[in-house]
Design a protein around this motif. Sequence first.
Motif, PDB file in Angstrom:
ATOM      1  N   ALA A 298      -4.853  -3.241   0.686  1.00 32.05           N
ATOM      2  CA  ALA A 298      -4.269  -3.352  -0.661  1.00 32.05           C
ATOM      3  C   ALA A 298      -5.201  -3.972  -1.696  1.00 32.05           C
ATOM      4  O   ALA A 298      -4.767  -4.705  -2.580  1.00 32.05           O
ATOM      5  CB  ALA A 298      -2.959  -4.136  -0.600  1.00 32.05           C
ATOM      6  N   ILE A 299      -6.495  -3.678  -1.616  1.00 29.68           N
ATOM      7  CA  ILE A 299      -7.418  -4.094  -2.681  1.00 29.68           C
ATOM      8  C   ILE A 299      -7.091  -3.282  -3.932  1.00 29.68           C
ATOM      9  O   ILE A 299      -7.044  -2.056  -3.886  1.00 29.68           O
ATOM     10  CB  ILE A 299      -8.882  -3.873  -2.251  1.00 29.68           C
ATOM     11  CG1 ILE A 299      -9.247  -4.741  -1.054  1.00 29.68           C
ATOM     12  CG2 ILE A 299      -9.824  -4.149  -3.424  1.00 29.68           C
ATOM     13  CD1 ILE A 299      -9.178  -6.234  -1.303  1.00 29.68           C
TER      14      ILE A 299
ATOM     15  N   ILE B 248     -16.107   1.603   6.068  1.00 26.07           N
ATOM     16  CA  ILE B 248     -15.029   0.792   5.520  1.00 26.07           C
ATOM     17  C   ILE B 248     -13.723   1.555   5.716  1.00 26.07           C
ATOM     18  O   ILE B 248     -13.639   2.757   5.437  1.00 26.07           O
ATOM     19  CB  ILE B 248     -15.245   0.507   4.023  1.00 26.07           C
ATOM     20  CG1 ILE B 248     -16.420  -0.451   3.820  1.00 26.07           C
ATOM     21  CG2 ILE B 248     -13.989  -0.067   3.386  1.00 26.07           C
ATOM     22  CD1 ILE B 248     -16.722  -0.756   2.361  1.00 26.07           C
ATOM     23  N   ILE B 249     -12.708   0.840   6.194  1.00 22.91           N
ATOM     24  CA  ILE B 249     -11.371   1.415   6.329  1.00 22.91           C
ATOM     25  C   ILE B 249     -10.509   0.855   5.207  1.00 22.91           C
ATOM     26  O   ILE B 249     -10.379  -0.363   5.063  1.00 22.91           O
ATOM     27  CB  ILE B 249     -10.752   1.070   7.689  1.00 22.91           C
ATOM     28  CG1 ILE B 249     -11.665   1.537   8.832  1.00 22.91           C
ATOM     29  CG2 ILE B 249      -9.364   1.685   7.824  1.00 22.91           C
ATOM     30  CD1 ILE B 249     -11.346   0.908  10.167  1.00 22.91           C
ATOM     31  N   CYS B 250      -9.917   1.725   4.417  1.00 25.65           N
ATOM     32  CA  CYS B 250      -9.061   1.307   3.303  1.00 25.65           C
ATOM     33  C   CYS B 250      -7.612   1.661   3.617  1.00 25.65           C
ATOM     34  O   CYS B 250      -7.323   2.782   4.047  1.00 25.65           O
ATOM     35  CB  CYS B 250      -9.472   2.019   2.015  1.00 25.65           C
ATOM     36  SG  CYS B 250     -11.149   1.664   1.459  1.00 25.65           S
ATOM     37  N   SER B 251      -6.705   0.728   3.390  1.00 28.20           N
ATOM     38  CA  SER B 251      -5.287   1.052   3.525  1.00 28.20           C
ATOM     39  C   SER B 251      -4.908   2.013   2.398  1.00 28.20           C
ATOM     40  O   SER B 251      -5.556   2.053   1.348  1.00 28.20           O
ATOM     41  CB  SER B 251      -4.435  -0.211   3.476  1.00 28.20           C
ATOM     42  OG  SER B 251      -4.512  -0.813   2.199  1.00 28.20           O
ATOM     43  N   PRO B 252      -3.855   2.825   2.588  1.00 23.36           N
ATOM     44  CA  PRO B 252      -3.487   3.819   1.564  1.00 23.36           C
ATOM     45  C   PRO B 252      -3.153   3.223   0.203  1.00 23.36           C
ATOM     46  O   PRO B 252      -3.230   3.925  -0.808  1.00 23.36           O
ATOM     47  CB  PRO B 252      -2.252   4.496   2.182  1.00 23.36           C
ATOM     48  CG  PRO B 252      -2.408   4.317   3.652  1.00 23.36           C
ATOM     49  CD  PRO B 252      -3.035   2.964   3.813  1.00 23.36           C
TER      50      PRO B 252
ATOM     51  N   ASP C 239      -3.384   3.031   7.592  1.00 28.83           N
ATOM     52  CA  ASP C 239      -2.608   1.793   7.629  1.00 28.83           C
ATOM     53  C   ASP C 239      -3.294   0.862   8.627  1.00 28.83           C
ATOM     54  O   ASP C 239      -3.724   1.292   9.700  1.00 28.83           O
ATOM     55  CB  ASP C 239      -1.173   2.071   8.075  1.00 28.83           C
ATOM     56  CG  ASP C 239      -0.358   2.742   6.986  1.00 28.83           C
ATOM     57  OD1 ASP C 239      -0.462   2.314   5.823  1.00 28.83           O
ATOM     58  OD2 ASP C 239       0.371   3.705   7.299  1.00 28.83           O
ATOM     59  N   ILE C 240      -3.412  -0.395   8.277  1.00 31.39           N
ATOM     60  CA  ILE C 240      -4.182  -1.324   9.110  1.00 31.39           C
ATOM     61  C   ILE C 240      -3.417  -1.742  10.363  1.00 31.39           C
ATOM     62  O   ILE C 240      -4.001  -1.879  11.439  1.00 31.39           O
ATOM     63  CB  ILE C 240      -4.580  -2.572   8.288  1.00 31.39           C
ATOM     64  CG1 ILE C 240      -5.310  -2.147   6.992  1.00 31.39           C
ATOM     65  CG2 ILE C 240      -5.470  -3.495   9.108  1.00 31.39           C
ATOM     66  CD1 ILE C 240      -6.575  -1.352   7.203  1.00 31.39           C
ATOM     67  N   THR C 241      -2.119  -1.907  10.260  1.00 31.58           N
ATOM     68  CA  THR C 241      -1.333  -2.384  11.404  1.00 31.58           C
ATOM     69  C   THR C 241      -1.442  -1.468  12.619  1.00 31.58           C
ATOM     70  O   THR C 241      -1.821  -1.920  13.709  1.00 31.58           O
ATOM     71  CB  THR C 241       0.146  -2.581  10.999  1.00 31.58           C
ATOM     72  OG1 THR C 241       0.212  -3.546   9.951  1.00 31.58           O
ATOM     73  CG2 THR C 241       0.964  -3.077  12.180  1.00 31.58           C
TER      74      THR C 241
ATOM     75  N   GLU D  97      -6.128  -9.143  -3.441  1.00 29.53           N
ATOM     76  CA  GLU D  97      -6.683 -10.218  -4.258  1.00 29.53           C
ATOM     77  C   GLU D  97      -5.698 -11.369  -4.486  1.00 29.53           C
ATOM     78  O   GLU D  97      -6.099 -12.529  -4.532  1.00 29.53           O
ATOM     79  CB  GLU D  97      -7.115  -9.656  -5.623  1.00 29.53           C
ATOM     80  CG  GLU D  97      -8.287  -8.705  -5.570  1.00 29.53           C
ATOM     81  CD  GLU D  97      -7.891  -7.246  -5.418  1.00 29.53           C
ATOM     82  OE1 GLU D  97      -8.721  -6.377  -5.684  1.00 29.53           O
ATOM     83  OE2 GLU D  97      -6.735  -6.982  -5.022  1.00 29.53           O
ATOM     84  N   GLY D  98      -4.423 -11.059  -4.623  1.00 27.88           N
ATOM     85  CA  GLY D  98      -3.454 -12.108  -4.896  1.00 27.88           C
ATOM     86  C   GLY D  98      -2.695 -12.590  -3.671  1.00 27.88           C
ATOM     87  O   GLY D  98      -2.463 -13.784  -3.496  1.00 27.88           O
ATOM     88  N   ARG D  99      -2.320 -11.655  -2.802  1.00 31.81           N
ATOM     89  CA  ARG D  99      -1.467 -11.989  -1.654  1.00 31.81           C
ATOM     90  C   ARG D  99      -2.223 -12.200  -0.356  1.00 31.81           C
ATOM     91  O   ARG D  99      -1.682 -12.751   0.608  1.00 31.81           O
ATOM     92  CB  ARG D  99      -0.439 -10.870  -1.421  1.00 31.81           C
ATOM     93  CG  ARG D  99       0.445 -10.581  -2.618  1.00 31.81           C
ATOM     94  CD  ARG D  99       1.508  -9.561  -2.257  1.00 31.81           C
ATOM     95  NE  ARG D  99       0.945  -8.337  -1.690  1.00 31.81           N
ATOM     96  CZ  ARG D  99       0.519  -7.311  -2.405  1.00 31.81           C
ATOM     97  NH1 ARG D  99       0.574  -7.368  -3.726  1.00 31.81           N
ATOM     98  NH2 ARG D  99       0.043  -6.228  -1.836  1.00 31.81           N
ATOM     99  N   GLY D 100      -3.462 -11.741  -0.303  1.00 31.89           N
ATOM    100  CA  GLY D 100      -4.195 -11.804   0.956  1.00 31.89           C
ATOM    101  C   GLY D 100      -3.694 -10.749   1.923  1.00 31.89           C
ATOM    102  O   GLY D 100      -3.088  -9.751   1.535  1.00 31.89           O
ATOM    103  N   LEU D 101      -3.942 -10.953   3.208  1.00 28.29           N
ATOM    104  CA  LEU D 101      -3.508 -10.020   4.240  1.00 28.29           C
ATOM    105  C   LEU D 101      -2.014 -10.175   4.512  1.00 28.29           C
ATOM    106  O   LEU D 101      -1.458 -11.263   4.391  1.00 28.29           O
ATOM    107  CB  LEU D 101      -4.284 -10.264   5.541  1.00 28.29           C
ATOM    108  CG  LEU D 101      -5.767  -9.899   5.528  1.00 28.29           C
ATOM    109  CD1 LEU D 101      -6.469 -10.516   6.729  1.00 28.29           C
ATOM    110  CD2 LEU D 101      -5.964  -8.385   5.523  1.00 28.29           C
TER     111      LEU D 101
END
Length: 246
Positions: A113-114, A135-139, A166-168, A204-208
Amino acid sequence: MLSKAQIKYIQSLQHKKNRQKSSQYVAEGDKIVQELLQAGMPVRAVYATGDWLEQHTTLLATLSSGAAIPVEAPVLKQLSSLTTPNRAIALVDMPPLADPLPEAGEVTLALEAIQDPGNMGTLIRIADWFGIRKIICSPDCVDIYNPKTIQATMGSIVRVRIAESDITPLLQQTAVPSYAATLHGQNIADFPAMKEGIILIGNEGRGLSEEVIALATHRITIPRFGGAESLNAAVAAGIICGRLLI
């Protein structure tokens, strides 16, 4: 000379839905356009000032299926998404996404979620600096082909493969170790240099997300000595890579 329709099409690629529909994006700037050509990326056209084209005739000869088109400065300004346009713009086909599964013996950067395009571009540049090839990016990450993202990569987009997942579920499927950047993990100085694994960087705001943190094999923290509440996601990734990859 570019037609109004061509100008309108290139301008339309400033929007994500149009990039996705056409599978093309625009890269702006002398350095980025040169690196795209040198890397043999699928450049469909280069729009540039006449003097830029003359300076790079040898490099432009590598264009196998594209065209080098001279345009005047006012037209470049129309094509550009920047306040001060560059002397060269490339129209590029998007490469296919990489396989998201991390590979044994390699370090992968996974982003959840960047949202900021500048951050994303800097993260790609950091990965390139430290030799991370994927690099793996979440949707829900910002589009990597956002013009601001491409600009912020400073050409590194040509050397880093991008996957989407999805990272999970990804963490559930892989056997390689994973390192989740959190505010309440173990000091990164306590860890030896990584030989393989996934470095996890969050929003950036919530973290992982809690789900991702729970699945990570390690929770890591950059020790804080001052009063700042948190670090920029790209800054944190750079510090973590500098400590765990050297």
